[in-house]
Design a protein around this motif. Structure first.
Motif, PDB file in Angstrom:
ATOM      1  N   HIS A 182     -48.875  44.299  29.353  1.00 39.13           N
ATOM      2  CA  HIS A 182     -48.965  45.356  28.269  1.00 39.13           C
ATOM      3  C   HIS A 182     -48.630  46.956  27.636  1.00 39.13           C
ATOM      4  O   HIS A 182     -48.545  46.922  26.187  1.00 39.13           O
ATOM      5  N   ASP A 183     -48.514  47.260  29.056  1.00 33.52           N
ATOM      6  CA  ASP A 183     -48.012  48.636  28.698  1.00 33.52           C
ATOM      7  C   ASP A 183     -45.992  48.802  27.828  1.00 33.52           C
ATOM      8  O   ASP A 183     -46.071  49.862  27.100  1.00 33.52           O
ATOM      9  N   VAL A 184     -45.661  47.522  28.477  1.00 33.42           N
ATOM     10  CA  VAL A 184     -44.179  47.408  27.281  1.00 33.42           C
ATOM     11  C   VAL A 184     -44.507  47.409  26.097  1.00 33.42           C
ATOM     12  O   VAL A 184     -43.936  47.717  25.032  1.00 33.42           O
ATOM     13  N   ALA A 185     -45.633  45.986  25.994  1.00 38.85           N
ATOM     14  CA  ALA A 185     -45.423  45.937  23.944  1.00 38.85           C
ATOM     15  C   ALA A 185     -45.937  47.409  23.174  1.00 38.85           C
ATOM     16  O   ALA A 185     -46.153  47.405  22.402  1.00 38.85           O
ATOM     17  N   ALA A 186     -46.842  47.864  24.048  1.00 35.85           N
ATOM     18  CA  ALA A 186     -46.895  49.406  23.432  1.00 35.85           C
ATOM     19  C   ALA A 186     -45.765  50.418  23.336  1.00 35.85           C
ATOM     20  O   ALA A 186     -45.966  50.729  21.998  1.00 35.85           O
ATOM     21  N   VAL A 187     -44.410  50.012  23.981  1.00 36.38           N
ATOM     22  CA  VAL A 187     -43.236  50.406  23.633  1.00 36.38           C
ATOM     23  C   VAL A 187     -42.884  49.877  22.476  1.00 36.38           C
ATOM     24  O   VAL A 187     -42.365  50.422  21.483  1.00 36.38           O
ATOM     25  N   ALA A 188     -42.092  49.135  22.819  1.00 40.80           N
ATOM     26  CA  ALA A 188     -41.455  48.099  21.731  1.00 40.80           C
ATOM     27  C   ALA A 188     -42.434  46.471  22.022  1.00 40.80           C
ATOM     28  O   ALA A 188     -42.613  45.674  23.075  1.00 40.80           O
ATOM     29  N   GLY A 189     -42.061  45.431  21.038  1.00 42.27           N
ATOM     30  CA  GLY A 189     -41.785  43.948  21.345  1.00 42.27           C
ATOM     31  C   GLY A 189     -40.939  43.039  21.332  1.00 42.27           C
ATOM     32  O   GLY A 189     -39.981  43.605  21.096  1.00 42.27           O
ATOM     33  N   LEU A 190     -40.959  42.812  22.864  1.00 42.67           N
ATOM     34  CA  LEU A 190     -39.596  41.147  23.290  1.00 42.67           C
ATOM     35  C   LEU A 190     -40.316  39.907  22.655  1.00 42.67           C
ATOM     36  O   LEU A 190     -41.349  39.799  22.403  1.00 42.67           O
ATOM     37  N   SER A 191     -38.932  38.948  21.679  1.00 42.36           N
ATOM     38  CA  SER A 191     -39.440  37.935  21.136  1.00 42.36           C
ATOM     39  C   SER A 191     -38.010  37.318  21.404  1.00 42.36           C
ATOM     40  O   SER A 191     -37.093  38.442  21.002  1.00 42.36           O
ATOM     41  N   TRP A 192     -38.170  35.947  21.640  1.00 40.12           N
ATOM     42  CA  TRP A 192     -36.842  35.420  21.173  1.00 40.12           C
ATOM     43  C   TRP A 192     -37.253  35.179  19.327  1.00 40.12           C
ATOM     44  O   TRP A 192     -37.908  34.692  19.212  1.00 40.12           O
ATOM     45  N   GLU A 193     -35.491  34.768  19.400  1.00 42.37           N
ATOM     46  CA  GLU A 193     -35.254  34.206  17.867  1.00 42.37           C
ATOM     47  C   GLU A 193     -34.690  33.329  18.027  1.00 42.37           C
ATOM     48  O   GLU A 193     -35.080  32.593  18.758  1.00 42.37           O
ATOM     49  N   GLU A 194     -33.430  33.538  16.686  1.00 38.09           N
ATOM     50  CA  GLU A 194     -32.630  32.108  16.716  1.00 38.09           C
ATOM     51  C   GLU A 194     -32.065  31.849  17.896  1.00 38.09           C
ATOM     52  O   GLU A 194     -31.997  32.209  18.314  1.00 38.09           O
ATOM     53  N   PHE A 195     -31.905  30.216  18.044  1.00 44.13           N
ATOM     54  CA  PHE A 195     -31.860  29.262  19.064  1.00 44.13           C
ATOM     55  C   PHE A 195     -30.469  28.558  18.223  1.00 44.13           C
ATOM     56  O   PHE A 195     -30.611  27.158  17.183  1.00 44.13           O
TER      57      PHE A 195
END
Length: 314
Positions: A182-195
């Motif tokens: 939750h605290d991390v998401a407030a600063v930046a969104g992390l996601s996996w993209e193209e495989f």
């Protein structure tokens, strides 16, 4: 470096929930008792002609019947869908008819409720599944002030209110992990993209995207840990170093992560449950911790199909 705690990550505002809960509990006890201090004189006058009232159906008892033990459990298969078990051991001579189970915990955003009739015969132990609410990550009390209770309501209306016994501490770990995310998401969104799959003998590529979210704080993505199915270099199941620092207003960034199968036995793919759930080491405002970043359902299918082809049985 310190592991995240609620007090280290942020300052909690809002009312004192423990004090409020205590005051509310006292008010409820007063209400159930008929506010004896206010009505004592009237009740005394009517005592000779008024029958003793029956206990309110929602009244709660402090102790379970002798021989009944209640604990909280979370099986490995429960973690992905955020369920848990209220384990009830009935070491008595009679059956237990349970109509409702409720977990009230300050570290969840609301109660977990199971309203379903369940019979636990004498001498048996039964796990009653509950769906866990989201973790409370804003304004929750510190550990010393936290209240965690299980309320068992029997078919006849008698309810037992007991401290939640979590012998493996899964609620602590879940709260820690989800509130760090939750605290991390407030600063930046992390996601996996193209495989991008590869031929046998070569690594695939998977892109990790870091998109600032505008919140305060300094975030550093330290590393990505391998899973039970995937690694980042052939024959070397070690973390993949990222070492990227961002804040809430930094430009978006991405990192290409190489993927190699860690194992090629067919049942590793056929029975996979967590092979595409990656753990990331992060630091936020100087505090280190681990969060999970799973593949989407579509990405998971692509990766498992690639592993099968890469290993020669897909």
């Amino acid at each position: 470096m310190a592991v995240r705690t609620t007090s280290l990550i942020r300052q909690h505002g809002g009312p004192n929930r423990a004090g409020w809960a205590d005051a509310t509990a006292k008010w409820r006890r007063c209400a159930r008792a008929g506010c004896a201090t206010l009505a004592l004189a009237g009740l005394a006058a009517l005592a000779a002609c008024t029958p003793t009232p029956a206990p309110a159906p929602d009244a709660t008892a402090a102790d379970l019947p002798a021989g009944v033990v209640v604990t909280l459990q979370q099986l490995r298969s429960d973690a992905a869908d955020r369920t848990a078990q209220v384990r009830v051991a009935n070491d008595t001579d009679g059956d237990l008819e349970i109509a409702r189970v409720e977990l009230r915990d300050d570290w969840f955003d609301g109660p977990a409720v199971r309203e379903r009739d369940s019979t636990i015969t004498a001498g048996r132990t039964v796990d009653l599944r509950i769906d866990l609410p989201p973790s409370a990550c804003d304004g929750e009390p510190d550990a010393a002030a936290r209240e965690s209770l299980v309320v068992l309501t029997l078919a006849g209306g008698t309810a037992y209110r007991v401290a939640a016994d979590d012998p493996l501490g899964f609620t602590d770990r879940l709260h820690e992990k989800e509130c760090l995310a939750h605290d991390v998401a407030a600063v930046a969104g992390l996601s996996w993209e193209e495989f991008v799959p590869s031929a046998a003998g070569a690594p695939a590529a998977w892109r990790l995207r870091i998109a600032p979210a505008g919140g305060d704080g300094a975030l550093r993505v330290v590393e990505v840990h391998p899973t039970n199915l995937l690694q980042f270099a052939a024959g070397a199941p070690a973390p993949f170093a990222v070492g990227l620092a961002v804040d809430g207003t930094a430009p978006a960034a991405s990192v290409d992560v190489p993927l190699w199968p860690l194992r090629c036995d067919p049942h590793a793919v056929l029975e996979d449950k967590r092979g595409t759930v990656f753990t990331l080491g992060v630091e936020i405002d100087g505090t280190a911790g681990l969060i999970e970043l799973p593949a989407t359902a579509e990405q998971r299918g692509q990766i498992l199909a690639w592993v099968a082809r890469w290993c020669g049985y897909g």
